[in-house]
Scaffold this motif. Structure first.
Motif, mmCIF file in Angstrom:
data_model
loop_
_atom_site.group_PDB
_atom_site.id
_atom_site.type_symbol
_atom_site.label_atom_id
_atom_site.label_comp_id
_atom_site.label_asym_id
_atom_site.label_seq_id
_atom_site.Cartn_x
_atom_site.Cartn_y
_atom_site.Cartn_z
ATOM 1 N N PHE A 183 -13.324 0.939 -9.257
ATOM 2 C CA PHE A 183 -12.900 -0.287 -8.593
ATOM 3 C C PHE A 183 -13.709 -1.433 -9.178
ATOM 4 O O PHE A 183 -14.926 -1.353 -9.266
ATOM 5 C CB PHE A 183 -13.182 -0.218 -7.083
ATOM 6 C CG PHE A 183 -12.387 0.834 -6.369
ATOM 7 C CD1 PHE A 183 -11.040 0.635 -6.116
ATOM 8 C CD2 PHE A 183 -12.976 2.017 -5.952
ATOM 9 C CE1 PHE A 183 -10.291 1.595 -5.456
ATOM 10 C CE2 PHE A 183 -12.244 2.986 -5.301
ATOM 11 C CZ PHE A 183 -10.894 2.775 -5.051
ATOM 12 N N ARG A 184 -13.021 -2.495 -9.570
ATOM 13 C CA ARG A 184 -13.734 -3.656 -10.071
ATOM 14 C C ARG A 184 -14.077 -4.559 -8.877
ATOM 15 O O ARG A 184 -13.223 -4.905 -8.075
ATOM 16 C CB ARG A 184 -12.854 -4.412 -11.063
ATOM 17 C CG ARG A 184 -13.567 -5.534 -11.757
ATOM 18 C CD ARG A 184 -12.612 -6.265 -12.690
ATOM 19 N NE ARG A 184 -13.155 -7.590 -12.941
ATOM 20 C CZ ARG A 184 -14.068 -7.830 -13.877
ATOM 21 N NH1 ARG A 184 -14.488 -6.858 -14.653
ATOM 22 N NH2 ARG A 184 -14.532 -9.051 -14.033
ATOM 23 N N VAL A 185 -15.328 -4.913 -8.749
ATOM 24 C CA VAL A 185 -15.749 -5.793 -7.655
ATOM 25 C C VAL A 185 -16.433 -7.027 -8.218
ATOM 26 O O VAL A 185 -16.818 -7.058 -9.390
ATOM 27 C CB VAL A 185 -16.723 -5.077 -6.677
ATOM 28 C CG1 VAL A 185 -16.038 -3.924 -5.998
ATOM 29 C CG2 VAL A 185 -17.972 -4.617 -7.402
ATOM 30 N N GLY A 222 -10.379 -5.971 0.555
ATOM 31 C CA GLY A 222 -9.752 -6.421 -0.679
ATOM 32 C C GLY A 222 -10.288 -5.745 -1.934
ATOM 33 O O GLY A 222 -10.040 -6.221 -3.046
ATOM 34 N N VAL A 223 -11.026 -4.652 -1.774
ATOM 35 C CA VAL A 223 -11.621 -3.985 -2.941
ATOM 36 C C VAL A 223 -10.886 -2.687 -3.293
ATOM 37 O O VAL A 223 -10.485 -2.473 -4.434
ATOM 38 C CB VAL A 223 -13.121 -3.690 -2.702
ATOM 39 C CG1 VAL A 223 -13.690 -2.842 -3.833
ATOM 40 C CG2 VAL A 223 -13.897 -4.994 -2.564
ATOM 41 N N LYS A 224 -10.681 -1.813 -2.320
ATOM 42 C CA LYS A 224 -10.170 -0.475 -2.623
ATOM 43 C C LYS A 224 -8.641 -0.404 -2.610
ATOM 44 O O LYS A 224 -8.032 0.305 -3.393
ATOM 45 C CB LYS A 224 -10.768 0.529 -1.636
ATOM 46 C CG LYS A 224 -12.290 0.590 -1.732
ATOM 47 C CD LYS A 224 -12.924 1.516 -0.722
ATOM 48 C CE LYS A 224 -12.819 1.065 0.715
ATOM 49 N NZ LYS A 224 -13.503 -0.218 1.025
ATOM 50 N N TYR A 225 -8.054 -1.124 -1.662
ATOM 51 C CA TYR A 225 -6.586 -1.187 -1.594
ATOM 52 C C TYR A 225 -6.208 -2.362 -0.739
ATOM 53 O O TYR A 225 -7.069 -2.958 -0.084
ATOM 54 C CB TYR A 225 -5.986 0.119 -1.038
ATOM 55 C CG TYR A 225 -6.603 0.587 0.246
ATOM 56 C CD1 TYR A 225 -7.612 1.537 0.244
ATOM 57 C CD2 TYR A 225 -6.183 0.072 1.475
ATOM 58 C CE1 TYR A 225 -8.188 1.962 1.431
ATOM 59 C CE2 TYR A 225 -6.756 0.499 2.671
ATOM 60 C CZ TYR A 225 -7.762 1.442 2.638
ATOM 61 O OH TYR A 225 -8.336 1.861 3.813
ATOM 62 N N GLY A 226 -4.947 -2.676 -0.714
ATOM 63 C CA GLY A 226 -4.477 -3.751 0.156
ATOM 64 C C GLY A 226 -4.586 -5.114 -0.487
ATOM 65 O O GLY A 226 -4.995 -5.255 -1.645
ATOM 66 N N PHE A 229 0.837 -1.205 0.000
ATOM 67 C CA PHE A 229 0.000 0.000 0.000
ATOM 68 C C PHE A 229 0.876 1.261 0.000
ATOM 69 O O PHE A 229 1.695 1.468 0.893
ATOM 70 C CB PHE A 229 -0.921 0.000 1.223
ATOM 71 C CG PHE A 229 -1.680 1.280 1.405
ATOM 72 C CD1 PHE A 229 -2.624 1.686 0.464
ATOM 73 C CD2 PHE A 229 -1.452 2.098 2.503
ATOM 74 C CE1 PHE A 229 -3.327 2.873 0.619
ATOM 75 C CE2 PHE A 229 -2.148 3.283 2.672
ATOM 76 C CZ PHE A 229 -3.088 3.672 1.728
ATOM 77 N N ASN A 242 -3.870 2.152 -5.912
ATOM 78 C CA ASN A 242 -3.761 1.028 -4.974
ATOM 79 C C ASN A 242 -4.836 -0.037 -5.179
ATOM 80 O O ASN A 242 -4.902 -1.003 -4.427
ATOM 81 C CB ASN A 242 -3.857 1.540 -3.538
ATOM 82 C CG ASN A 242 -2.554 2.143 -3.042
ATOM 83 O OD1 ASN A 242 -1.552 1.458 -2.933
ATOM 84 N ND2 ASN A 242 -2.555 3.443 -2.800
ATOM 85 N N ALA A 243 -5.710 0.158 -6.169
ATOM 86 C CA ALA A 243 -6.832 -0.775 -6.337
ATOM 87 C C ALA A 243 -6.331 -2.149 -6.780
ATOM 88 O O ALA A 243 -5.541 -2.249 -7.715
ATOM 89 C CB ALA A 243 -7.816 -0.224 -7.365
ATOM 90 N N PRO A 244 -6.784 -3.211 -6.110
ATOM 91 C CA PRO A 244 -6.402 -4.556 -6.553
ATOM 92 C C PRO A 244 -6.858 -4.820 -7.995
ATOM 93 O O PRO A 244 -6.149 -5.453 -8.769
ATOM 94 C CB PRO A 244 -7.139 -5.478 -5.577
ATOM 95 C CG PRO A 244 -7.418 -4.651 -4.368
ATOM 96 C CD PRO A 244 -7.605 -3.246 -4.885
#
Lengths: 487, 95
Positions: free
Chosen positions: B88-90, A325-329, A97, B79-81
């Protein structure tokens, strides 16, 4: 070039241009190179950034602007956001991060010409008392590498005493600045709740968290607090009160100061050696002119640990709900559904102690248990706060050991969470009440450091600094350093 | 207060925390041990004592509703996975 000076000593050398910030920074970086393999205080070393900032600081100093912290190398605990430098909380969850903004305290140090050496190792999400809960590797106590440095700001304390940083910024939720300061023989200060902005501090328990300095002496502690204290509209719990010049309170006598010793802090589980050292330190305060009252009582103290370990995990479970686990990290990929992904993310992203606390908090807040645990703990919190207020009507400061033991061995308490929690038994009531506390080196037992904790009423930082300074100047503990040669 | 494996499993579900089968037993023993020690709270007389949620007695902290610069979307998404078209993809919420 000496990596082992205080802020105020280095400042004089920088101001008179006897040394440059580049030379100083290089000396500290060399020292890190030399001992980091043994101590493991850092998660990230920002060598290039440090040299670049040192260069900028030298330009500033040449232009005649040398503030007390300008050009002085600092280590920042890895739960304070640093724009462009990863901020991990020593957790797999935040391993990669990179914050898009600076914490307020980092901004303030930047304005003063900071040289950031890197980010410190810590207990994951600041949950722990030994640095063993780091997801990466434990930090070792420079006085005995087989022992813990305390936690959760253990990396900060270990770095400051071993010459890897001139000072450090830590955070303290239940003792996380003071306890490692005591274990490593440095000065650790937790300000009054609301004195320093928490903006950009990764939240653990929002009604308890506070940022403060770890330094080599009390003067340095006052200098750093001068720089970081103050109101910040972006932290609605920061308090709008003027910031005095804390160095003005550094007077080397205690005439007229009323010192109270709460007897509940000298009870079962305390090591004899620690008790002796702290009692001697209190006698020393008396010699310096203080009136010591040994009969102070804080009767709810035995319930403080339980109160803390309900309140802090309850707040933590809410604060850590954001790691989805959606926005960061960290984000688990091998999942079948949204819920499955979230559960796996948190299963593999968090370590065991963080999970324990999330579950403890969830339990304490869940239907049927809320009144017996959370609400009850909040009421006990009121009693603890009232008892401190009552004690401060009779004395100016309270004095206790910082921790009931000397640093314990690595591995000794990891399988017994309750034993680990007991390491903070003397420090966590202070966060419950929101009052300021400082740990100063008070001596050694068989070569292992012991800290003395001094407490004051809300916003009585100056009274604490005066007591701590008078004691420090009358002793020589601050000059002792662990022997840590070559890697 | 003893926490059974099933209770630990239930709490973990409430917290959306995956727990290994092998860890359930360990957590059940550890959390029970911790909670047993917290019985001391019940011994404290708190009759007529109000709860404290916060050390500083602040009421609502208000500010003017002014437009100020915010973060650039790209900085936040960095930082979005998983990211898609600036969002953001969910995973699918409805199945």
């Amino acid at each position: 070039m000496d990596y082992d000076l205080t802020i105020h000593e280095v400042h004089e050398l920088l101001k008179s241009r006897k040394i440059s910030s580049i030379e100083l920074t290089q000396a500290v970086l060399d020292r890190i190179e030399e001992v980091e393999g043994k101590v493991s205080s850092f998660v990230t070393i920002t060598r290039d950034l440090a040299l670049d900032q040192a260069h900028q600081a030298d330009e500033r100093i040449k232009a005649g602007e040398c503030l007390p912290l300008t050009g002085i190398p600092v280590l920042i605990k890895d739960n304070m956001c640093t724009r462009g430098t990863r901020t991990t909380c020593s957790s797999k969850m935040l391993e990669n991060f990179v914050p898009p903004y600076d914490a307020k305290v980092v901004e303030k140090l930047n304005d003063r010409g900071m040289v950031m050496l890197g980010k410190s190792n810590m207990d994951e999400f600041a949950m722990g008392s030994s640095n063993e809960n780091s997801a990466f590797y434990p930090t070792h106590n420079p006085w005995d590498l087989e022992r813990v440095p305390g936690g959760s700001s253990g990396g900060c304390a270990a770095a400051v005493v071993s010459g890897e940083a001139v000072y450090a910024l830590g955070s303290d939720t239940g003792g996380s600045i003071r306890q490692p300061a005591g274990f490593c023989s440095v000065v650790g200060f937790k300000p009054t709740y609301g004195r320093v902005s928490r903006y950009g501090l990764v939240a653990f328990a929002s009604s308890l968290d506070q940022i403060g300095p770890l330094t080599r002496d009390v003067t340095d502690s006052a200098l750093v607090l001068n720089a970081i204290a103050g109101h910040d509209p972006r932290d609605s719990t920061s308090v709008d009160q003027p910031v005095p010049d804390y160095t003005k309170s550094l007077v080397p006598d205690l005439k007229g100061t009323r010192v109270g010793v709460p007897r509940e802090y000298f009870v079962e589980g305390m090591e004899r050696g620690v008790e002796q050292v702290v009692r001697q330190a209190i006698d020393q305060l008396e010699e310096l002119g203080a009136e010591v009252n040994w009969e102070i009582s804080l009767p709810s103290t035995p319930a403080a640990l339980a109160c803390y370990y309900i309140v802090a995990p309850s707040e933590a479970m809410a604060n850590l709900a954001r790691y989805d686990g959606v926005k960061y990290g960290f984000s688990a990929r091998d999942a079948e559904s949204m819920w499955d992904a979230m559960e796996k993310t948190r299963q593999h992203g968090f370590g065991p102690e963080v999970k324990r606390r999330i579950m403890l908090g969830t339990y304490a807040l869940s239907a049927g248990y809320y009144e017996a645990y959370y609400l009850k703990a909040q009421k006990v919190r009121t009693l603890i706060t009232r008892e401190f207020a009552e004690a401060f009507s009779k004395c100016d400061v309270l004095v206790t050991p910082t921790s009931p033991t000397v640093p314990f061995r690595i591995g000794e308490r990891v399988d017994d969470p309750l034993q680990m929690y007991l390491a903070d038994v003397c420090t966590l009531p202070i966060n419950i009440a929101g009052i300021p506390g400082i740990s100063v080196p008070a001596g050694f037992v068989d070569g292992l450091p012991v800290g003395m904790q001094i407490l004051g009423k809300p916003f009585a930082e100056e009274t604490l600094f005066r007591a701590a300074f008078a004691y420090e100047q009358a002793t020589e503990w601050r000059h002792r350093r662990p022997v840590l040669n070559g890697a | 207060m003893k926490l059974s494996r099933e209770e630990v499993q239930h709490i973990a579900l409430l917290a959306r925390l995956g727990v290994d089968e092998s860890d359930l037993e360990k957590f059940s023993v550890q959390l029970s041990n911790i909670l047993e020690n917290f019985d001391i709270l019940q011994q404290v007389d708190t009759t007529d004592v109000p709860p404290t949620s916060h050390p500083v007695a602040l009421s609502n902290v208000l500010r003017e509703d002014e437009v100020t610069p915010s973060f650039a979307p790209a900085d936040i998404l960095a930082n979005a996975p998983q990211e898609e078209e600036g969002c953001f993809r969910v995973r699918a919420v409805l199945e």
